[in-house]
Design a protein around this motif. Structure first.
Motif, PDB file in Angstrom:
ATOM      1  N   VAL A   6       9.722  -9.671  10.292  1.00  0.00           N
ATOM      2  CA  VAL A   6       9.321  -8.265  10.135  1.00  0.00           C
ATOM      3  C   VAL A   6       8.604  -7.994   8.826  1.00  0.00           C
ATOM      4  N   LEU A   7       8.776  -8.870   7.819  1.00  0.00           N
ATOM      5  CA  LEU A   7       8.166  -8.637   6.517  1.00  0.00           C
ATOM      6  C   LEU A   7       6.650  -8.761   6.586  1.00  0.00           C
ATOM      7  N   GLY A   8       5.959  -7.912   5.835  1.00  0.00           N
ATOM      8  CA  GLY A   8       4.507  -8.008   5.763  1.00  0.00           C
ATOM      9  C   GLY A   8       3.846  -6.654   5.823  1.00  0.00           C
ATOM     10  N   VAL A   9       2.539  -6.708   5.998  1.00  0.00           N
ATOM     11  CA  VAL A   9       1.718  -5.507   6.126  1.00  0.00           C
ATOM     12  C   VAL A   9       1.207  -5.466   7.553  1.00  0.00           C
ATOM     13  N   TRP A  10       1.399  -4.324   8.183  1.00  0.00           N
ATOM     14  CA  TRP A  10       1.070  -4.158   9.596  1.00  0.00           C
ATOM     15  C   TRP A  10       0.116  -2.983   9.766  1.00  0.00           C
ATOM     16  N   GLU A  11      -0.986  -3.203  10.456  1.00  0.00           N
ATOM     17  CA  GLU A  11      -1.893  -2.113  10.799  1.00  0.00           C
ATOM     18  C   GLU A  11      -1.433  -1.581  12.150  1.00  0.00           C
ATOM     19  N   PHE A  12      -1.117  -0.267  12.202  1.00  0.00           N
ATOM     20  CA  PHE A  12      -0.532   0.267  13.429  1.00  0.00           C
ATOM     21  C   PHE A  12      -1.417   1.319  14.078  1.00  0.00           C
ATOM     22  N   LEU A  13      -1.142   1.525  15.361  1.00  0.00           N
ATOM     23  CA  LEU A  13      -1.800   2.550  16.162  1.00  0.00           C
ATOM     24  C   LEU A  13      -0.749   3.198  17.042  1.00  0.00           C
ATOM     25  N   MET A  14      -0.709   4.534  17.026  1.00  0.00           N
ATOM     26  CA  MET A  14       0.139   5.307  17.949  1.00  0.00           C
ATOM     27  C   MET A  14      -0.816   6.207  18.726  1.00  0.00           C
ATOM     28  N   PRO A  15      -1.305   5.736  19.889  1.00  0.00           N
ATOM     29  CA  PRO A  15      -2.380   6.420  20.612  1.00  0.00           C
ATOM     30  C   PRO A  15      -2.096   7.884  20.967  1.00  0.00           C
ATOM     31  N   GLU A  16      -0.866   8.241  21.212  1.00  0.00           N
ATOM     32  CA  GLU A  16      -0.532   9.600  21.652  1.00  0.00           C
ATOM     33  C   GLU A  16      -0.085  10.526  20.523  1.00  0.00           C
ATOM     34  N   ALA A  17      -0.037  10.031  19.295  1.00  0.00           N
ATOM     35  CA  ALA A  17       0.440  10.838  18.161  1.00  0.00           C
ATOM     36  C   ALA A  17      -0.646  11.821  17.707  1.00  0.00           C
ATOM     37  N   ASP A  18      -0.235  12.823  16.927  1.00  0.00           N
ATOM     38  CA  ASP A  18      -1.186  13.757  16.332  1.00  0.00           C
ATOM     39  C   ASP A  18      -2.169  12.984  15.458  1.00  0.00           C
ATOM     40  N   ALA A  19      -3.400  13.490  15.354  1.00  0.00           N
ATOM     41  CA  ALA A  19      -4.493  12.789  14.668  1.00  0.00           C
ATOM     42  C   ALA A  19      -4.126  12.202  13.300  1.00  0.00           C
ATOM     43  N   PRO A  20      -3.497  12.942  12.373  1.00  0.00           N
ATOM     44  CA  PRO A  20      -3.235  12.332  11.058  1.00  0.00           C
ATOM     45  C   PRO A  20      -2.239  11.177  11.095  1.00  0.00           C
ATOM     46  N   TYR A  21      -1.466  11.076  12.159  1.00  0.00           N
ATOM     47  CA  TYR A  21      -0.411  10.057  12.254  1.00  0.00           C
ATOM     48  C   TYR A  21      -0.748   8.960  13.254  1.00  0.00           C
ATOM     49  N   ARG A  65      -0.993   2.011   8.051  1.00  0.00           N
ATOM     50  CA  ARG A  65      -0.376   0.711   7.754  1.00  0.00           C
ATOM     51  C   ARG A  65       1.115   0.891   7.493  1.00  0.00           C
ATOM     52  N   ILE A  66       1.866  -0.101   7.896  1.00  0.00           N
ATOM     53  CA  ILE A  66       3.296  -0.155   7.608  1.00  0.00           C
ATOM     54  C   ILE A  66       3.513  -1.333   6.661  1.00  0.00           C
ATOM     55  N   PHE A  67       4.093  -1.056   5.495  1.00  0.00           N
ATOM     56  CA  PHE A  67       4.422  -2.092   4.520  1.00  0.00           C
ATOM     57  C   PHE A  67       5.925  -2.319   4.581  1.00  0.00           C
ATOM     58  N   ILE A  68       6.329  -3.530   4.931  1.00  0.00           N
ATOM     59  CA  ILE A  68       7.751  -3.869   5.006  1.00  0.00           C
ATOM     60  C   ILE A  68       8.020  -4.986   4.005  1.00  0.00           C
ATOM     61  N   SER A  69       8.921  -4.710   3.076  1.00  0.00           N
ATOM     62  CA  SER A  69       9.235  -5.696   2.046  1.00  0.00           C
ATOM     63  C   SER A  69      10.738  -5.742   1.824  1.00  0.00           C
ATOM     64  N   LYS A  70      11.135  -6.747   1.079  1.00  0.00           N
ATOM     65  CA  LYS A  70      12.538  -6.904   0.719  1.00  0.00           C
ATOM     66  C   LYS A  70      12.579  -7.411  -0.714  1.00  0.00           C
ATOM     67  N   PRO A  71      12.308  -6.512  -1.690  1.00  0.00           N
ATOM     68  CA  PRO A  71      12.219  -6.961  -3.075  1.00  0.00           C
ATOM     69  C   PRO A  71      13.525  -7.525  -3.620  1.00  0.00           C
ATOM     70  N   ASN A  72      14.632  -7.021  -3.186  1.00  0.00           N
ATOM     71  CA  ASN A  72      15.939  -7.545  -3.597  1.00  0.00           C
ATOM     72  C   ASN A  72      16.699  -7.859  -2.322  1.00  0.00           C
ATOM     73  N   ASP A  73      17.831  -7.258  -2.134  1.00  0.00           N
ATOM     74  CA  ASP A  73      18.566  -7.450  -0.886  1.00  0.00           C
ATOM     75  C   ASP A  73      18.382  -6.282   0.061  1.00  0.00           C
ATOM     76  N   ASP A  74      17.604  -5.292  -0.336  1.00  0.00           N
ATOM     77  CA  ASP A  74      17.385  -4.111   0.490  1.00  0.00           C
ATOM     78  C   ASP A  74      15.957  -4.082   1.012  1.00  0.00           C
ATOM     79  N   TYR A  75      15.827  -3.737   2.285  1.00  0.00           N
ATOM     80  CA  TYR A  75      14.503  -3.605   2.872  1.00  0.00           C
ATOM     81  C   TYR A  75      13.871  -2.295   2.433  1.00  0.00           C
ATOM     82  N   GLN A  76      12.547  -2.323   2.316  1.00  0.00           N
ATOM     83  CA  GLN A  76      11.785  -1.114   2.028  1.00  0.00           C
ATOM     84  C   GLN A  76      10.664  -1.002   3.044  1.00  0.00           C
ATOM     85  N   VAL A  77      10.445   0.224   3.529  1.00  0.00           N
ATOM     86  CA  VAL A  77       9.366   0.503   4.475  1.00  0.00           C
ATOM     87  C   VAL A  77       8.555   1.661   3.920  1.00  0.00           C
ATOM     88  N   VAL A  78       7.243   1.483   3.900  1.00  0.00           N
ATOM     89  CA  VAL A  78       6.338   2.553   3.516  1.00  0.00           C
ATOM     90  C   VAL A  78       5.250   2.626   4.566  1.00  0.00           C
TER      91      VAL A  78
END
Length: 143
Positions: free
Chosen positions: A46-61, A65-78
């Motif tokens: 799951v770790l990495g940078v992901w380019e995403f598409l949600m075809p049915e979502a409102d235009a701004p969303y 990109r989804i950034f998934i990292s684990k800098p320590n023992d905790d996951y982070q999602v942006v």
């Protein structure tokens, strides 16, 4: 040749040697970083940078990109959008699956349930207004 000229040449020569050594060590260290990053991705898909598409979502969303990292023992999602970034909360990872929540516009809670298959991620997002399909592709760093 004067003493000052000799000293300047010695200092310049030493700096050139030092810089070459520094550059070589830096490229070796960055090679180790790439190998280490590849091993982390292999262990945790799951770790990495992901380019995403949600075809049915409102235009701004709809895409970003989804950034998934684990800098320590905790996951982070942006989630990065054209309009800004949203931080993931309540992140749970189980092998190739990740679940997390975000707060859209500070009040609407959206839950994501995603699964990684190689360099693709598929799943859905859920909110009070309904569900949306989420499709993502891993962004591979350019060498």
């Amino acid at each position: 040749m004067s003493t000052n000229h000799v000293l300047i040449k010695i200092v310049l020569f030493t700096n050139v040697l030092f810089m070459n050594s520094f550059i070589e060590n830096r490229s070796i260290n960055s090679s180790y970083d790439v190998v280490e990053q590849e091993q982390i991705i292999d262990e945790n898909p799951v770790l990495g940078v992901w380019e995403f598409l949600m075809p049915e979502a409102d235009a701004p969303y709809r895409k970003g990109r989804i950034f998934i990292s684990k800098p320590n023992d905790d996951y982070q999602v942006v989630i990065s959008l054209k309009t800004g970034s949203l931080n993931g909360q309540d992140i749970k990872v189980d092998n190739n699956r990740i679940n997390f929540n975000i707060n859209k516009e500070g009040i609407d809670r959206i839950s994501f349930v995603l699964e990684v298959e190689g360099d693709k991620m598929i799943g859905e997002s859920y909110s009070e207004s309904g569900s949306n399909e989420v499709l993502a592709k891993r962004q591979i760093p350019v060498e």
